[in-house]
Design a protein around this motif. Structure first.
Motif, PDB file in Angstrom:
ATOM      1  N   GLY A  82     -39.041  68.017  74.752  1.00 26.16           N
ATOM      2  CA  GLY A  82     -40.115  67.809  75.724  1.00 26.16           C
ATOM      3  C   GLY A  82     -39.583  67.256  77.028  1.00 26.16           C
ATOM      4  O   GLY A  82     -40.287  66.574  77.767  1.00 26.16           O
ATOM      5  N   ALA A  83     -38.337  67.564  77.339  1.00 23.74           N
ATOM      6  CA  ALA A  83     -37.670  67.010  78.517  1.00 23.74           C
ATOM      7  C   ALA A  83     -38.275  67.481  79.831  1.00 23.74           C
ATOM      8  O   ALA A  83     -38.070  66.848  80.863  1.00 23.74           O
ATOM      9  N   SER A  84     -39.023  68.566  79.805  1.00 21.24           N
ATOM     10  CA  SER A  84     -39.593  69.090  81.044  1.00 21.24           C
ATOM     11  C   SER A  84     -40.910  68.424  81.424  1.00 21.24           C
ATOM     12  O   SER A  84     -41.398  68.607  82.543  1.00 21.24           O
ATOM     13  N   GLY A  85     -41.484  67.658  80.534  1.00 24.12           N
ATOM     14  CA  GLY A  85     -42.739  66.967  80.828  1.00 24.12           C
ATOM     15  C   GLY A  85     -42.515  65.743  81.704  1.00 24.12           C
ATOM     16  O   GLY A  85     -41.378  65.347  81.987  1.00 24.12           O
ATOM     17  N   HIS A  86     -43.593  65.130  82.135  1.00 27.38           N
ATOM     18  CA  HIS A  86     -43.516  63.976  83.035  1.00 27.38           C
ATOM     19  C   HIS A  86     -42.701  62.836  82.427  1.00 27.38           C
ATOM     20  O   HIS A  86     -41.768  62.330  83.052  1.00 27.38           O
ATOM     21  N   ILE A  87     -43.045  62.442  81.236  1.00 25.65           N
ATOM     22  CA  ILE A  87     -42.330  61.327  80.596  1.00 25.65           C
ATOM     23  C   ILE A  87     -40.914  61.745  80.239  1.00 25.65           C
ATOM     24  O   ILE A  87     -39.958  60.993  80.456  1.00 25.65           O
ATOM     25  N   GLY A  88     -40.756  62.956  79.726  1.00 19.45           N
ATOM     26  CA  GLY A  88     -39.433  63.434  79.346  1.00 19.45           C
ATOM     27  C   GLY A  88     -38.472  63.486  80.515  1.00 19.45           C
ATOM     28  O   GLY A  88     -37.320  63.058  80.424  1.00 19.45           O
ATOM     29  N   ALA A  89     -38.922  64.027  81.647  1.00 20.43           N
ATOM     30  CA  ALA A  89     -38.060  64.129  82.828  1.00 20.43           C
ATOM     31  C   ALA A  89     -37.655  62.751  83.340  1.00 20.43           C
ATOM     32  O   ALA A  89     -36.512  62.551  83.773  1.00 20.43           O
ATOM     33  N   ASN A  90     -38.569  61.800  83.289  1.00 20.55           N
ATOM     34  CA  ASN A  90     -38.237  60.441  83.710  1.00 20.55           C
ATOM     35  C   ASN A  90     -37.284  59.771  82.722  1.00 20.55           C
ATOM     36  O   ASN A  90     -36.375  59.044  83.127  1.00 20.55           O
ATOM     37  N   LEU A  91     -37.474  60.028  81.436  1.00 26.85           N
ATOM     38  CA  LEU A  91     -36.558  59.488  80.432  1.00 26.85           C
ATOM     39  C   LEU A  91     -35.158  60.065  80.631  1.00 26.85           C
ATOM     40  O   LEU A  91     -34.168  59.330  80.570  1.00 26.85           O
ATOM     41  N   VAL A  92     -35.069  61.363  80.875  1.00 26.86           N
ATOM     42  CA  VAL A  92     -33.766  61.991  81.113  1.00 26.86           C
ATOM     43  C   VAL A  92     -33.060  61.309  82.283  1.00 26.86           C
ATOM     44  O   VAL A  92     -31.878  60.970  82.196  1.00 26.86           O
ATOM     45  N   ARG A  93     -33.767  61.068  83.360  1.00 26.25           N
ATOM     46  CA  ARG A  93     -33.166  60.397  84.523  1.00 26.25           C
ATOM     47  C   ARG A  93     -32.691  58.984  84.177  1.00 26.25           C
ATOM     48  O   ARG A  93     -31.612  58.560  84.600  1.00 26.25           O
ATOM     49  N   ALA A  94     -33.484  58.264  83.410  1.00 27.25           N
ATOM     50  CA  ALA A  94     -33.077  56.907  83.011  1.00 27.25           C
ATOM     51  C   ALA A  94     -31.836  56.952  82.117  1.00 27.25           C
ATOM     52  O   ALA A  94     -30.925  56.127  82.277  1.00 27.25           O
ATOM     53  N   LEU A  95     -31.794  57.904  81.204  1.00 26.53           N
ATOM     54  CA  LEU A  95     -30.624  58.033  80.327  1.00 26.53           C
ATOM     55  C   LEU A  95     -29.378  58.402  81.122  1.00 26.53           C
ATOM     56  O   LEU A  95     -28.291  57.863  80.874  1.00 26.53           O
ATOM     57  N   LEU A  96     -29.524  59.314  82.076  1.00 20.58           N
ATOM     58  CA  LEU A  96     -28.383  59.687  82.911  1.00 20.58           C
ATOM     59  C   LEU A  96     -27.897  58.511  83.751  1.00 20.58           C
ATOM     60  O   LEU A  96     -26.700  58.311  83.908  1.00 20.58           O
ATOM     61  N   SER A  97     -28.827  57.715  84.272  1.00 24.43           N
ATOM     62  CA  SER A  97     -28.420  56.569  85.089  1.00 24.43           C
ATOM     63  C   SER A  97     -27.707  55.510  84.244  1.00 24.43           C
ATOM     64  O   SER A  97     -26.913  54.738  84.766  1.00 24.43           O
ATOM     65  N   ALA A  98     -27.977  55.524  82.938  1.00 22.91           N
ATOM     66  CA  ALA A  98     -27.272  54.618  82.019  1.00 22.91           C
ATOM     67  C   ALA A  98     -25.991  55.272  81.482  1.00 22.91           C
ATOM     68  O   ALA A  98     -25.374  54.751  80.560  1.00 22.91           O
ATOM     69  N   ARG A  99     -25.632  56.422  82.064  1.00 17.78           N
ATOM     70  CA  ARG A  99     -24.392  57.141  81.769  1.00 17.78           C
ATOM     71  C   ARG A  99     -24.338  57.770  80.374  1.00 17.78           C
ATOM     72  O   ARG A  99     -23.272  57.918  79.790  1.00 17.78           O
ATOM     73  N   HIS A 100     -25.499  58.151  79.843  1.00 15.54           N
ATOM     74  CA  HIS A 100     -25.539  58.885  78.578  1.00 15.54           C
ATOM     75  C   HIS A 100     -25.386  60.375  78.861  1.00 15.54           C
ATOM     76  O   HIS A 100     -25.757  60.853  79.934  1.00 15.54           O
ATOM     77  N   ARG A 101     -24.852  61.102  77.898  1.00 16.62           N
ATOM     78  CA  ARG A 101     -24.786  62.561  77.988  1.00 16.62           C
ATOM     79  C   ARG A 101     -26.065  63.101  77.357  1.00 16.62           C
ATOM     80  O   ARG A 101     -26.383  62.767  76.218  1.00 16.62           O
ATOM     81  N   VAL A 102     -26.793  63.912  78.095  1.00 20.01           N
ATOM     82  CA  VAL A 102     -28.133  64.322  77.677  1.00 20.01           C
ATOM     83  C   VAL A 102     -28.203  65.830  77.441  1.00 20.01           C
ATOM     84  O   VAL A 102     -27.745  66.625  78.264  1.00 20.01           O
ATOM     85  N   THR A 103     -28.813  66.192  76.309  1.00 25.38           N
ATOM     86  CA  THR A 103     -29.194  67.565  76.027  1.00 25.38           C
ATOM     87  C   THR A 103     -30.714  67.619  76.105  1.00 25.38           C
ATOM     88  O   THR A 103     -31.398  66.783  75.508  1.00 25.38           O
ATOM     89  N   ALA A 104     -31.232  68.582  76.851  1.00 27.31           N
ATOM     90  CA  ALA A 104     -32.670  68.703  77.052  1.00 27.31           C
ATOM     91  C   ALA A 104     -33.173  69.972  76.377  1.00 27.31           C
ATOM     92  O   ALA A 104     -32.721  71.068  76.703  1.00 27.31           O
ATOM     93  N   LEU A 105     -34.106  69.825  75.442  1.00 28.61           N
ATOM     94  CA  LEU A 105     -34.752  70.970  74.803  1.00 28.61           C
ATOM     95  C   LEU A 105     -36.070  71.214  75.527  1.00 28.61           C
ATOM     96  O   LEU A 105     -36.912  70.316  75.628  1.00 28.61           O
ATOM     97  N   HIS A 106     -36.221  72.433  76.051  1.00 24.17           N
ATOM     98  CA  HIS A 106     -37.475  72.777  76.729  1.00 24.17           C
ATOM     99  C   HIS A 106     -37.716  74.267  76.618  1.00 24.17           C
ATOM    100  O   HIS A 106     -36.802  75.057  76.439  1.00 24.17           O
ATOM    101  N   ARG A 107     -39.001  74.642  76.722  1.00 28.06           N
ATOM    102  CA  ARG A 107     -39.422  76.026  76.470  1.00 28.06           C
ATOM    103  C   ARG A 107     -39.164  76.983  77.616  1.00 28.06           C
ATOM    104  O   ARG A 107     -38.958  78.163  77.398  1.00 28.06           O
ATOM    105  N   SER A 108     -39.249  76.532  78.833  1.00 29.53           N
ATOM    106  CA  SER A 108     -39.170  77.446  79.964  1.00 29.53           C
ATOM    107  C   SER A 108     -38.333  76.831  81.081  1.00 29.53           C
ATOM    108  O   SER A 108     -37.840  75.713  80.945  1.00 29.53           O
ATOM    109  N   ARG A 109     -38.233  77.567  82.163  1.00 28.99           N
ATOM    110  CA  ARG A 109     -37.497  77.058  83.321  1.00 28.99           C
ATOM    111  C   ARG A 109     -38.012  75.656  83.651  1.00 28.99           C
ATOM    112  O   ARG A 109     -39.214  75.415  83.642  1.00 28.99           O
TER     113      ARG A 109
END
Length: 114
Positions: free
Chosen positions: A7-34
């Motif tokens: 659910g990385a493309s949703g509002h909460i997911g996209a913000n979580l991805v950014r927070a994880l990246l800023s904490a220097r985690h390597r992130v894989t995002a599962l999402h249905r479409s562009r």
């Protein structure tokens, strides 16, 4: 740490991805479409749906933590059963994939349909 977000493309997911990246985690995002909300970010993209067990397994492979945010909200009822399929069956697919892959922690962010 290697982290997967469904659910990385949703509002909460996209913000979580950014927070994880800023904490220097390597992130894989599962999402249905562009996913415009993740454009330009250094993430591994896995295109798929939580109802697609193979896509889920690809997305969690090697992850230490999985944040499961993918959900279907149907405010006016679940007439076609999609909300139940995604919110129950999709969550089951994620949990099973995490167990098979040896993921150390699964964090489930629930929808209003819980």
């Amino acid at each position: 740490m290697r982290v997967t977000v469904t659910g990385a493309s949703g509002h909460i997911g996209a913000n979580l991805v950014r927070a994880l990246l800023s904490a220097r985690h390597r992130v894989t995002a599962l999402h249905r479409s562009r996913c415009r909300s993740l454009e330009g970010l250094d993430v591994e993209h896995v295109h798929g749906d939580v109802l697609d067990a193979a896509a889920v397994e690809r997305s969690v492979a090697g992850a230490e933590v999985v944040f499961h945010l993918a959900a279907r909200v149907a405010i006016d009822g679940d007439r076609d059963g999609t909300a139940r399929a995604v919110n129950v069956g999709g969550t089951e697919n994620v949990a099973r994939a995490c167990l098979r892959a040896g993921v150390g922690r699964l964090v489930h962010f629930s929808s209003i349909h819980a």
